[in-house]
Design a protein around this motif. Structure first.
Motif, PDB file in Angstrom:
ATOM      1  N   PRO A 271       0.417   5.228 -10.645  1.00 54.39           N
ATOM      2  CA  PRO A 271      -0.536   5.351  -9.543  1.00 54.39           C
ATOM      3  C   PRO A 271       0.059   5.080  -8.174  1.00 54.39           C
ATOM      4  N   PHE A 272       1.285   4.560  -8.125  1.00 59.32           N
ATOM      5  CA  PHE A 272       1.917   4.258  -6.842  1.00 59.32           C
ATOM      6  C   PHE A 272       2.741   5.439  -6.328  1.00 59.32           C
ATOM      7  N   GLY A 273       2.752   6.516  -7.081  1.00 60.12           N
ATOM      8  CA  GLY A 273       3.363   7.751  -6.615  1.00 60.12           C
ATOM      9  C   GLY A 273       4.868   7.804  -6.750  1.00 60.12           C
ATOM     10  N   GLN A 274       5.466   8.718  -5.975  1.00 58.34           N
ATOM     11  CA  GLN A 274       6.909   8.921  -5.973  1.00 58.34           C
ATOM     12  C   GLN A 274       7.511   8.109  -4.830  1.00 58.34           C
ATOM     13  N   ILE A 275       8.497   7.284  -5.165  1.00 55.30           N
ATOM     14  CA  ILE A 275       9.087   6.374  -4.186  1.00 55.30           C
ATOM     15  C   ILE A 275      10.573   6.696  -4.046  1.00 55.30           C
ATOM     16  N   PRO A 276      11.021   7.250  -2.910  1.00 56.32           N
ATOM     17  CA  PRO A 276      12.456   7.463  -2.703  1.00 56.32           C
ATOM     18  C   PRO A 276      13.161   6.110  -2.596  1.00 56.32           C
ATOM     19  N   GLN A 291       7.934  -4.542 -10.477  1.00 53.96           N
ATOM     20  CA  GLN A 291       6.898  -5.485 -10.866  1.00 53.96           C
ATOM     21  C   GLN A 291       5.612  -5.174 -10.116  1.00 53.96           C
ATOM     22  N   PHE A 292       4.499  -5.574 -10.699  1.00 58.45           N
ATOM     23  CA  PHE A 292       3.233  -5.407 -10.010  1.00 58.45           C
ATOM     24  C   PHE A 292       2.366  -6.640 -10.213  1.00 58.45           C
ATOM     25  N   TYR A 300      -7.249  -3.453  -7.488  1.00 61.21           N
ATOM     26  CA  TYR A 300      -6.223  -3.320  -6.461  1.00 61.21           C
ATOM     27  C   TYR A 300      -4.933  -4.008  -6.927  1.00 61.21           C
ATOM     28  N   ALA A 301      -3.787  -3.357  -6.638  1.00 60.19           N
ATOM     29  CA  ALA A 301      -2.504  -3.898  -7.098  1.00 60.19           C
ATOM     30  C   ALA A 301      -1.438  -3.712  -6.036  1.00 60.19           C
ATOM     31  N   VAL A 302      -0.425  -4.574  -6.105  1.00 65.46           N
ATOM     32  CA  VAL A 302       0.758  -4.469  -5.255  1.00 65.46           C
ATOM     33  C   VAL A 302       1.956  -4.211  -6.164  1.00 65.46           C
ATOM     34  N   GLY A 320      -1.876   0.000  -4.202  1.00 65.77           N
ATOM     35  CA  GLY A 320      -2.670   1.086  -4.757  1.00 65.77           C
ATOM     36  C   GLY A 320      -3.659   0.556  -5.780  1.00 65.77           C
ATOM     37  N   MET A 321      -4.383   1.483  -6.396  1.00 67.64           N
ATOM     38  CA  MET A 321      -5.383   1.137  -7.400  1.00 67.64           C
ATOM     39  C   MET A 321      -4.826   1.359  -8.798  1.00 67.64           C
ATOM     40  N   MET A 322      -4.755   0.290  -9.567  1.00 67.01           N
ATOM     41  CA  MET A 322      -4.371   0.415 -10.974  1.00 67.01           C
ATOM     42  C   MET A 322      -5.595   0.480 -11.874  1.00 67.01           C
TER      43      MET A 322
END
Length: 452
Positions: A271-276, A291-292, A300-302, A320-322
């Motif tokens: 859910p946090f997408g694509q991260i370069p 880690q989250f 809600y998550a970090v 984002g939302m987990m």
């Protein structure tokens, strides 16, 4: 004058010295110079020789040409400054840009282009999603178990959540209302359990659970459904390592090939997408730690990415939302609406407002029709069907010529300690040589030469 002649193969930009030669007597022609001598040999030589040494002048020479003059050979020579001053050059310390003997694999070598192909590799790990997961239901009740504010949160396994939903609509015995006071049918119509549920979220993991809760309180009533108490103040943490794929030419060409533009890393994290990922942060690392921290009451998550387990060392942080919203619904009739609409219809008809009465009759009919009441909406679980992973794209570099072009070193070195090809940045050397020789030596160093 004694002169040694050689038949010798060497590069012009090399300090290489010749092996043993033949010593002959030569005569310096009138008007000759030290750097460009012209020597006449009386006998014993031939134009097969291409190199010379004049010990008295402490210099080596290339023979530019042979001239046959009056029955003898005359050699036209040109000084070889690199061989003549080899010892002084070797003992000097210079800033070496490129070297064939040593290299710093972290320095990017832009000398060679890349091929038009890309190699893609995947590495998986870090976090293991659980597609069964668990459900967290927020309930308005007077219970103190799992209470945050005015809402109590319960954790359900999938089977228990199905039992909860089934129990809510199967019968109303759990309300403990005597049938003599109100019928089951009317109870079902009047009581809406959805109104006591504030949220329902599904999570792709199962946290460590607290004590078993035998029943769940909905408002003033208690439903016989099994759930678990939420621990960790409602926050769940997890993480793990993901190996970092390395460029297939790392060992051959150096670590710099793991930097952009030769390598690109992208972390796919649900859910946090694509991260370069910044390749400079990963150059010396074998793994990344993902880690989250997820608030299970809100979803809600970090999400953090670092090189170790310390979240304060993370170099990427996303939120984002987990929690995946789960829709809950119930059918009901608005009997109170029916009553008021019917009275309005009757009054309107008596007064002669027939059309107004017809409108009221339609409202009464609508109120008596079963209505679907919803709480929330369904979210997507598709982000959790693939585990977190790193996708690496590698561009291969064409074959190099280390022996003749060297590789980046970028360090101050004594020249004799790094034999072979050398490229010097701003050579600084003091020699007891002529100005022309000094300029020539510096020019060779700057453009690349061989210390042999």
């Amino acid at each position: 004058m004694n002169i040694t002649l050689y038949r010798f193969s060497k590069r012009e930009n090399s300090t290489k010295l010749p092996p043993a030669g033949i010593s002959l007597v030569g005569t310096v022609k009138e008007g000759t110079t030290v750097l460009y001598p012209v020597i006449r040999f009386s006998a014993g030589t031939s134009p097969d020789n291409n190199y010379a040494c004049i010990p008295a002048w402490k210099r080596y020479y290339f023979i530019r040409d042979w001239e046959w003059d009056s029955g003898t050979w005359v050699a036209h020579m040109e000084v070889d400054p690199l061989a003549s001053w080899r010892a002084e050059i070797g003992s000097s310390t210079q800033y070496v840009i490129r070297s064939s003997a040593q290299q710093d694999g972290k320095v990017i070598d832009m000398l060679y282009p890349t091929r038009g192909t890309t190699v893609i590799e995947h590495e998986w790990g870090g976090v293991q999603w659980n597609l069964s997961g668990c459900y967290v239901v927020g309930v308005i009740s007077g219970s103190k178990t799992g209470r945050y504010g005015t809402v109590c949160y319960h954790v359900f396994a999938p089977a228990d959540f199905e039992s909860l939903a089934s129990s809510m609509y199967k019968d109303v015995d759990w309300l403990s209302i005597p049938k003599e006071e109100i019928s089951n049918s009317l109870t079902k119509a009047l009581f809406n359990p959805i109104q006591y549920i504030s949220s329902c979220l599904w999570f792709p993991f199962v946290p460590d659970l607290g004590g078993l809760i035998a029943g769940i309180e909905l408002g003033f009533w208690k439903l016989n459904a099994r759930s678990w108490e939420m621990l960790y103040n409602g926050v769940y943490e997890d993480g793990g390592y993901i190996p970092i794929p390395k460029h297939p030419q790392t060992e051959e060409r150096g670590e710099f090939v793991n930097l952009s533009p030769y390598t690109e890393y992208t972390l796919y994290a649900g859910p946090f997408g694509q991260i370069p990922l910044d390749t400079t942060c990963l150059l010396n690392a074998e793994n990344i730690y993902v880690q989250f921290e997820c608030d299970m009451t809100t979803g809600y998550a970090v999400f953090r990415v670092g090189l170790d387990t310390d979240k304060y060392h993370a170099f990427i942080e996303r939120d984002g939302m987990m929690g995946v919203p789960v829709e809950m619904a119930q059918t009901s009739r608005d009997y109170m609406g029916m009553g008021t609409s019917a009275l309005a219809a009757g009054g309107a008809i008596v007064s002669g407002d027939f059309f107004g009465g017809m409108g009221a009759i339609r409202s009464t009919f609508q109120a008596g029709t079963p209505q679907l009441e919803r709480m929330g909406h369904n979210g997507s679980r598709s982000d959790y069907h693939i585990l977190p992973r790193i996708i690496a794209k590698f561009k291969n570099i064409v074959e190099d010529d280390n022996a003749n072009r060297g590789r980046p070193l970028c360090r101050s070195k004594q020249v004799s300690s790094v034999p072979g090809y050398l490229l010097i940045e701003d050579p600084d050397i003091a020699l007891p040589a002529t100005a022309q020789e000094n300029r020539a030596i510096k020019s060779y160093m700057q453009s690349g030469f061989f210390y042999e």
